[in-house]
Design a protein around this motif. Structure first.
Motif, PDB file in Angstrom:
ATOM      1  N   MET A 137     -36.150  13.776  75.610  1.00 13.77           N
ATOM      2  CA  MET A 137     -35.568  14.344  76.816  1.00 13.77           C
ATOM      3  C   MET A 137     -34.248  13.632  77.125  1.00 13.77           C
ATOM      4  N   THR A 138     -33.238  14.423  77.428  1.00 14.49           N
ATOM      5  CA  THR A 138     -31.924  13.819  77.705  1.00 14.49           C
ATOM      6  C   THR A 138     -31.677  13.705  79.209  1.00 14.49           C
ATOM      7  N   HIS A 139     -30.876  12.716  79.542  1.00 12.82           N
ATOM      8  CA  HIS A 139     -30.482  12.477  80.930  1.00 12.82           C
ATOM      9  C   HIS A 139     -28.980  12.267  80.961  1.00 12.82           C
ATOM     10  N   GLN A 140     -28.419  12.371  82.155  1.00 14.79           N
ATOM     11  CA  GLN A 140     -26.998  12.063  82.321  1.00 14.79           C
ATOM     12  C   GLN A 140     -26.880  10.591  82.707  1.00 14.79           C
ATOM     13  N   TYR A 141     -25.912   9.921  82.102  1.00  7.74           N
ATOM     14  CA  TYR A 141     -25.696   8.502  82.349  1.00  7.74           C
ATOM     15  C   TYR A 141     -24.240   8.245  82.685  1.00  7.74           C
ATOM     16  N   GLU A 142     -24.019   7.107  83.335  1.00 11.94           N
ATOM     17  CA  GLU A 142     -22.671   6.618  83.562  1.00 11.94           C
ATOM     18  C   GLU A 142     -22.624   5.201  83.011  1.00 11.94           C
ATOM     19  N   LEU A 143     -21.638   4.937  82.191  1.00 11.74           N
ATOM     20  CA  LEU A 143     -21.463   3.624  81.579  1.00 11.74           C
ATOM     21  C   LEU A 143     -20.161   3.033  82.080  1.00 11.74           C
ATOM     22  N   MET A 144     -20.231   1.809  82.595  1.00  9.03           N
ATOM     23  CA  MET A 144     -18.997   1.097  82.936  1.00  9.03           C
ATOM     24  C   MET A 144     -18.890  -0.086  81.982  1.00  9.03           C
ATOM     25  N   VAL A 145     -17.710  -0.235  81.418  1.00  2.00           N
ATOM     26  CA  VAL A 145     -17.466  -1.311  80.461  1.00  2.00           C
ATOM     27  C   VAL A 145     -16.227  -2.078  80.903  1.00  2.00           C
ATOM     28  N   ILE A 146     -16.306  -3.402  80.822  1.00  2.00           N
ATOM     29  CA  ILE A 146     -15.120  -4.232  81.031  1.00  2.00           C
ATOM     30  C   ILE A 146     -14.805  -4.864  79.681  1.00  2.00           C
ATOM     31  N   LEU A 147     -13.643  -4.517  79.158  1.00  2.00           N
ATOM     32  CA  LEU A 147     -13.218  -5.003  77.848  1.00  2.00           C
ATOM     33  C   LEU A 147     -12.254  -6.169  77.983  1.00  2.00           C
ATOM     34  N   ASN A 148     -12.179  -6.962  76.932  1.00  2.00           N
ATOM     35  CA  ASN A 148     -11.276  -8.103  76.860  1.00  2.00           C
ATOM     36  C   ASN A 148      -9.841  -7.626  77.133  1.00  2.00           C
ATOM     37  N   PRO A 149      -9.117  -8.270  78.060  1.00  6.69           N
ATOM     38  CA  PRO A 149      -7.763  -7.818  78.410  1.00  6.69           C
ATOM     39  C   PRO A 149      -6.722  -8.057  77.318  1.00  6.69           C
ATOM     40  N   GLU A 150      -7.093  -8.821  76.297  1.00  7.33           N
ATOM     41  CA  GLU A 150      -6.132  -9.138  75.241  1.00  7.33           C
ATOM     42  C   GLU A 150      -5.966  -8.019  74.226  1.00  7.33           C
ATOM     43  N   ILE A 151      -6.864  -7.023  74.249  1.00  6.58           N
ATOM     44  CA  ILE A 151      -6.674  -5.920  73.303  1.00  6.58           C
ATOM     45  C   ILE A 151      -5.631  -4.953  73.871  1.00  6.58           C
ATOM     46  N   ASP A 152      -4.932  -4.279  72.985  1.00  9.73           N
ATOM     47  CA  ASP A 152      -3.905  -3.318  73.382  1.00  9.73           C
ATOM     48  C   ASP A 152      -4.593  -2.139  74.077  1.00  9.73           C
ATOM     49  N   GLU A 153      -4.054  -1.721  75.226  1.00  3.84           N
ATOM     50  CA  GLU A 153      -4.690  -0.641  75.989  1.00  3.84           C
ATOM     51  C   GLU A 153      -4.769   0.667  75.199  1.00  3.84           C
ATOM     52  N   GLN A 178     -25.516  -2.413  71.286  1.00  2.00           N
ATOM     53  CA  GLN A 178     -24.319  -2.604  70.462  1.00  2.00           C
ATOM     54  C   GLN A 178     -23.134  -3.109  71.286  1.00  2.00           C
ATOM     55  N   LEU A 179     -23.013  -2.601  72.516  1.00  2.00           N
ATOM     56  CA  LEU A 179     -21.924  -3.051  73.386  1.00  2.00           C
ATOM     57  C   LEU A 179     -22.071  -4.537  73.706  1.00  2.00           C
ATOM     58  N   LYS A 180     -23.310  -4.957  73.972  1.00  2.00           N
ATOM     59  CA  LYS A 180     -23.538  -6.367  74.314  1.00  2.00           C
ATOM     60  C   LYS A 180     -23.274  -7.301  73.134  1.00  2.00           C
ATOM     61  N   LEU A 181     -23.399  -6.794  71.912  1.00  2.00           N
ATOM     62  CA  LEU A 181     -23.143  -7.609  70.721  1.00  2.00           C
ATOM     63  C   LEU A 181     -21.651  -7.754  70.421  1.00  2.00           C
ATOM     64  N   SER A 182     -20.843  -6.844  70.948  1.00  2.00           N
ATOM     65  CA  SER A 182     -19.417  -6.841  70.626  1.00  2.00           C
ATOM     66  C   SER A 182     -18.666  -7.938  71.378  1.00  2.00           C
ATOM     67  N   GLU A 183     -17.750  -8.586  70.670  1.00  2.00           N
ATOM     68  CA  GLU A 183     -16.932  -9.621  71.301  1.00  2.00           C
ATOM     69  C   GLU A 183     -15.828  -9.020  72.170  1.00  2.00           C
ATOM     70  N   LEU A 184     -15.524  -7.730  71.978  1.00  2.00           N
ATOM     71  CA  LEU A 184     -14.503  -7.070  72.790  1.00  2.00           C
ATOM     72  C   LEU A 184     -14.998  -6.790  74.204  1.00  2.00           C
ATOM     73  N   VAL A 185     -16.320  -6.655  74.351  1.00  2.00           N
ATOM     74  CA  VAL A 185     -16.916  -6.253  75.618  1.00  2.00           C
ATOM     75  C   VAL A 185     -17.293  -7.481  76.438  1.00  2.00           C
ATOM     76  N   MET A 186     -16.741  -7.565  77.661  1.00  2.00           N
ATOM     77  CA  MET A 186     -17.043  -8.699  78.536  1.00  2.00           C
ATOM     78  C   MET A 186     -18.259  -8.402  79.409  1.00  2.00           C
ATOM     79  N   ARG A 187     -18.354  -7.186  79.915  1.00  2.00           N
ATOM     80  CA  ARG A 187     -19.500  -6.769  80.745  1.00  2.00           C
ATOM     81  C   ARG A 187     -19.776  -5.296  80.497  1.00  2.00           C
ATOM     82  N   THR A 188     -21.024  -4.911  80.683  1.00  2.00           N
ATOM     83  CA  THR A 188     -21.394  -3.507  80.532  1.00  2.00           C
ATOM     84  C   THR A 188     -22.518  -3.179  81.506  1.00  2.00           C
ATOM     85  N   LYS A 189     -22.517  -1.973  82.008  1.00  2.00           N
ATOM     86  CA  LYS A 189     -23.578  -1.524  82.918  1.00  2.00           C
ATOM     87  C   LYS A 189     -23.800  -0.037  82.671  1.00  2.00           C
TER      88      LYS A 189
END
Length: 124
Positions: free
Chosen positions: A1-17, A79-90
């Motif tokens: 069964m599928t649901h709608q989700y919202e993901l907020m991610v805070i990425l490392n500011p040193e990567i190019d936007e 996978q997001l939590k394992l990435s070094e680019l990702v500072m926070r995720t919800k």
């Protein structure tokens, strides 16, 4: 069964936007591979953080709305939590996100009402 989700991610500011969307797409393939859909990707850009995370004062915010199974969503979060680019995720179910926004709005209204009533009570 599928649901709608919202993901907020805070990425490392040193990567190019310009690299934010392609980097997010790599993670979001988990959703599409499982038959889910990406409804909207909104990159807010670099913002100041309320407190330091990993000794950084800024982060690149992105909000993604998607529809998927809970298993695919859990794998995406892992996978997001394992990435070094990702500072926070919800990740929130869309219904939860709407309820949280409504509760916060109500709290703000009550606070404003108390503030308005306080001077009147002091004069009495």
């Amino acid at each position: 069964m599928t649901h709608q989700y919202e993901l907020m991610v805070i990425l490392n500011p040193e990567i190019d936007e310009r690299q934010v969307a392609p980097n997010l797409d790599k993670f979001l393939k988990v959703i599409t591979a499982d038959g889910g859909s990406i409804d909207n990707v909104d990159v807010w850009g670099k913002r100041r953080l309320a407190y330091e995370i990993q000794k950084k004062n800024e982060g690149i915010y992105a909000v993604v709305n998607f529809t998927a199974t809970s298993a695919a969503t859990q794998e995406l979060d892992r996978q997001l939590k394992l990435s070094e680019l990702v500072m926070r995720t919800k990740v929130l179910r869309a219904e939860e996100a709407i309820a949280l926004v409504a509760a916060e709005a109500k709290r703000s209204e009550e606070k404003a009402a108390r503030k308005a009533a306080a001077p009147k009570a002091a004069k009495a």
